[in-house]
Write a protein that holds these residues in place. Structure first.
Motif, PDB file in Angstrom:
ATOM      1  N   SER A 154       0.737  -1.307  -0.060  1.00 11.38           N
ATOM      2  CA  SER A 154       0.106  -0.155   0.180  1.00 11.38           C
ATOM      3  C   SER A 154       0.837   1.367   0.153  1.00 11.38           C
ATOM      4  CB  SER A 154      -1.001  -0.231   1.362  1.00 11.38           C
ATOM      5  OG  SER A 154      -0.052  -0.100   2.555  1.00 11.38           O
ATOM      6  N   SER A 155       2.432   1.153   0.137  1.00 14.19           N
ATOM      7  CA  SER A 155       2.920   2.204   0.271  1.00 14.19           C
ATOM      8  C   SER A 155       3.637   2.639  -1.273  1.00 14.19           C
ATOM      9  CB  SER A 155       3.969   2.186   1.383  1.00 14.19           C
ATOM     10  OG  SER A 155       4.858   1.056   1.098  1.00 14.19           O
ATOM     11  N   GLU A 156       3.981   3.989  -1.285  1.00 12.65           N
ATOM     12  CA  GLU A 156       4.691   4.472  -2.446  1.00 12.65           C
ATOM     13  C   GLU A 156       5.974   4.101  -2.863  1.00 12.65           C
ATOM     14  OE1 GLU A 156       5.384   8.697  -4.765  1.00 12.65           O
ATOM     15  OE2 GLU A 156       4.201   8.667  -2.880  1.00 12.65           O
ATOM     16  N   ALA A 157       6.353   3.495  -3.999  1.00 12.76           N
ATOM     17  CA  ALA A 157       7.766   3.227  -4.063  1.00 12.76           C
ATOM     18  C   ALA A 157       8.778   4.095  -4.457  1.00 12.76           C
ATOM     19  CB  ALA A 157       7.733   2.126  -5.479  1.00 12.76           C
ATOM     20  N   LYS A 158       9.421   4.581  -3.441  1.00 18.40           N
ATOM     21  CA  LYS A 158      10.447   5.561  -3.545  1.00 18.40           C
ATOM     22  C   LYS A 158      11.222   5.807  -2.275  1.00 18.40           C
ATOM     23  CE  LYS A 158       7.944   9.355  -1.229  1.00 18.40           C
ATOM     24  NZ  LYS A 158       7.410  10.696  -1.365  1.00 18.40           N
ATOM     25  N   SER A 159      12.272   6.512  -2.239  1.00 13.98           N
ATOM     26  CA  SER A 159      13.265   6.609  -1.085  1.00 13.98           C
ATOM     27  C   SER A 159      12.227   6.842   0.343  1.00 13.98           C
ATOM     28  CB  SER A 159      14.492   7.288  -1.507  1.00 13.98           C
ATOM     29  OG  SER A 159      14.010   8.817  -1.433  1.00 13.98           O
ATOM     30  N   LEU A 160      12.954   6.574   1.371  1.00 15.86           N
ATOM     31  CA  LEU A 160      12.293   7.334   2.524  1.00 15.86           C
ATOM     32  C   LEU A 160      12.482   8.644   2.808  1.00 15.86           C
ATOM     33  CD1 LEU A 160      13.257   4.245   4.906  1.00 15.86           C
ATOM     34  CD2 LEU A 160      10.812   4.601   3.657  1.00 15.86           C
ATOM     35  N   ASN A 161      13.637   9.385   2.223  1.00 18.31           N
ATOM     36  CA  ASN A 161      13.771  10.702   2.308  1.00 18.31           C
ATOM     37  C   ASN A 161      14.058  10.937   3.783  1.00 18.31           C
ATOM     38  OD1 ASN A 161      14.447  13.303   1.627  1.00 18.31           O
ATOM     39  ND2 ASN A 161      12.148  13.875   1.187  1.00 18.31           N
ATOM     40  N   LEU A 162      14.932  10.294   4.700  1.00 18.16           N
ATOM     41  CA  LEU A 162      15.237  10.506   5.860  1.00 18.16           C
ATOM     42  C   LEU A 162      16.124  11.730   6.108  1.00 18.16           C
ATOM     43  CD1 LEU A 162      15.706   6.613   7.006  1.00 18.16           C
ATOM     44  CD2 LEU A 162      13.657   8.208   7.322  1.00 18.16           C
ATOM     45  N   PRO A 163      16.328  12.208   7.057  1.00 14.00           N
ATOM     46  CA  PRO A 163      17.208  13.395   7.367  1.00 14.00           C
ATOM     47  C   PRO A 163      18.657  12.883   7.208  1.00 14.00           C
ATOM     48  CG  PRO A 163      15.927  13.183   9.257  1.00 14.00           C
ATOM     49  CD  PRO A 163      15.355  12.162   8.456  1.00 14.00           C
ATOM     50  N   ILE A 164      19.471  13.591   6.682  1.00 12.58           N
ATOM     51  CA  ILE A 164      20.831  13.236   6.715  1.00 12.58           C
ATOM     52  C   ILE A 164      21.522  13.975   7.462  1.00 12.58           C
ATOM     53  CG2 ILE A 164      22.775  12.968   5.194  1.00 12.58           C
ATOM     54  CD1 ILE A 164      20.947  12.783   2.896  1.00 12.58           C
ATOM     55  N   GLU A 165      22.402  13.322   8.455  1.00  9.05           N
ATOM     56  CA  GLU A 165      23.235  14.047   9.615  1.00  9.05           C
ATOM     57  C   GLU A 165      24.952  14.675   8.737  1.00  9.05           C
ATOM     58  OE1 GLU A 165      23.768  12.541  13.353  1.00  9.05           O
ATOM     59  OE2 GLU A 165      21.542  11.587  13.623  1.00  9.05           O
ATOM     60  N   GLN A 166      25.168  15.863   9.374  1.00 10.47           N
ATOM     61  CA  GLN A 166      26.425  16.046   8.921  1.00 10.47           C
ATOM     62  C   GLN A 166      27.626  15.183   9.237  1.00 10.47           C
ATOM     63  OE1 GLN A 166      27.061  19.053   7.248  1.00 10.47           O
ATOM     64  NE2 GLN A 166      29.418  18.416   7.176  1.00 10.47           N
ATOM     65  N   THR A 167      28.327  14.805   8.400  1.00 12.45           N
ATOM     66  CA  THR A 167      29.654  14.030   8.680  1.00 12.45           C
ATOM     67  C   THR A 167      30.370  14.716   9.643  1.00 12.45           C
ATOM     68  OG1 THR A 167      30.603  14.893   6.757  1.00 12.45           O
ATOM     69  CG2 THR A 167      29.661  13.166   6.425  1.00 12.45           C
ATOM     70  N   PRO A 168      30.804  13.701  10.654  1.00 13.51           N
ATOM     71  CA  PRO A 168      31.486  13.914  11.958  1.00 13.51           C
ATOM     72  C   PRO A 168      33.121  14.669  11.476  1.00 13.51           C
ATOM     73  CG  PRO A 168      31.250  11.710  11.964  1.00 13.51           C
ATOM     74  CD  PRO A 168      30.639  12.399  10.748  1.00 13.51           C
ATOM     75  N   ASP A 169      33.468  15.448  12.247  1.00 15.11           N
ATOM     76  CA  ASP A 169      34.904  15.744  11.744  1.00 15.11           C
ATOM     77  C   ASP A 169      35.689  14.516  12.451  1.00 15.11           C
ATOM     78  OD1 ASP A 169      34.806  18.352  10.953  1.00 15.11           O
ATOM     79  OD2 ASP A 169      34.513  19.137  12.853  1.00 15.11           O
ATOM     80  N   VAL A 170      36.878  14.337  11.644  1.00 15.66           N
ATOM     81  CA  VAL A 170      37.629  13.121  12.340  1.00 15.66           C
ATOM     82  C   VAL A 170      38.806  13.577  13.107  1.00 15.66           C
ATOM     83  CG1 VAL A 170      39.100  11.063  11.379  1.00 15.66           C
ATOM     84  CG2 VAL A 170      37.079  11.850  10.013  1.00 15.66           C
ATOM     85  N   PRO A 171      38.597  13.014  14.369  1.00 15.73           N
ATOM     86  CA  PRO A 171      39.809  13.447  15.394  1.00 15.73           C
ATOM     87  C   PRO A 171      41.074  12.688  14.883  1.00 15.73           C
ATOM     88  CG  PRO A 171      38.615  11.922  16.555  1.00 15.73           C
ATOM     89  CD  PRO A 171      37.763  11.910  14.979  1.00 15.73           C
ATOM     90  N   TRP A 172      41.984  13.402  14.518  1.00 16.15           N
ATOM     91  CA  TRP A 172      43.592  13.090  14.228  1.00 16.15           C
ATOM     92  C   TRP A 172      44.380  13.170  15.380  1.00 16.15           C
ATOM     93  CZ3 TRP A 172      43.354  10.397   9.913  1.00 16.15           C
ATOM     94  CH2 TRP A 172      42.344  10.584   8.902  1.00 16.15           C
ATOM     95  N   GLU A 173      45.144  12.009  15.740  1.00 18.30           N
ATOM     96  CA  GLU A 173      46.138  12.348  16.373  1.00 18.30           C
ATOM     97  C   GLU A 173      47.319  12.874  16.206  1.00 18.30           C
ATOM     98  OE1 GLU A 173      47.086   8.691  18.583  1.00 18.30           O
ATOM     99  OE2 GLU A 173      44.977   7.959  18.460  1.00 18.30           O
ATOM    100  N   PRO A 174      47.850  13.904  17.089  1.00 21.53           N
ATOM    101  CA  PRO A 174      49.158  14.615  16.421  1.00 21.53           C
ATOM    102  C   PRO A 174      50.254  13.488  16.011  1.00 21.53           C
ATOM    103  CG  PRO A 174      48.547  15.115  18.557  1.00 21.53           C
ATOM    104  CD  PRO A 174      47.441  14.033  18.001  1.00 21.53           C
ATOM    105  N   GLY A 175      51.067  13.652  15.086  1.00 19.17           N
ATOM    106  CA  GLY A 175      51.873  12.850  14.416  1.00 19.17           C
ATOM    107  C   GLY A 175      53.050  12.772  15.396  1.00 19.17           C
TER     108      GLY A 175
END
Length: 170
Positions: free
Chosen positions: A149-170
């Motif tokens: 009974s549902s429409e065939a399409k994507s769910l269009n869910l909200p997309i969260e911002q990708t997180p900043d990657v915490p790099w360890e100092p070299g």
């Protein structure tokens, strides 16, 4: 897998991004491509997702050069393509035969604003899609629905911002 974000690529050059099949999959976020000669993104047998891709130029924003890679997909959401000619094509799926059972790339375009280009999408078989239809949702292949009974399409869910990657100092 790869994540690339917050990048501006300004021409002249042939392609802003040319994806190689040697990488498993790529995710791009907040990418701006300006004035390439042949195309903004060249998809070559590669699964990739774009969010907030901003493109400006006369050449196609997306050029699919080859698509005979089983499982390859191209997802573009919340993006804008501008600067094309009235007879220009924003998304050229040159190798997409429209028959995804043979391993062609599956494409999903959602909330893509196209201005200046007369054609939103052009398939190899010559069929075209108007730019206005990309503002909603457009895809190749067969859509599925969770329930009959549902429409065939994507769910269009909200997309969260990708997180900043915490790099360890070299």
């Amino acid at each position: 897998p790869a994540l690339c974000r917050d990048v501006r690529i300004e021409g002249p050059f042939d392609y802003g991004i040319r994806m190689d099949p040697s990488v498993t999959a790529s995710t791009f976020e907040d990418i701006e491509i300006v004035k390439p000669r042949k195309g903004g993104v060249a998809a070559v047998k590669h699964p990739a997702a774009f969010r907030r891709l901003r493109y400006e130029g006369e050449a196609p924003a997306i050029v699919e050069l080859e698509s005979d890679c089983e499982g390859a997909h191209l997802v573009i959401v919340d993006s804008s393509f501008s600067g094309g000619k009235p007879d220009g094509v924003a998304v050229n799926l040159a190798a997409n035969k429209g028959d995804t059972e043979d391993g062609d790339t599956l494409v999903l375009l959602r909330n893509v604003d196209v201005s200046g280009f007369g054609i939103g999408v052009k398939n190899t078989d010559g069929s075209t899609v108007e730019p206005a239809k990309l503002k909603g949702e457009w895809y190749t292949g067969k859509a599925m629905a969770a329930f009959p009974s549902s429409e065939a399409k994507s769910l269009n869910l909200p997309i969260e911002q990708t997180p900043d990657v915490p790099w360890e100092p070299g």
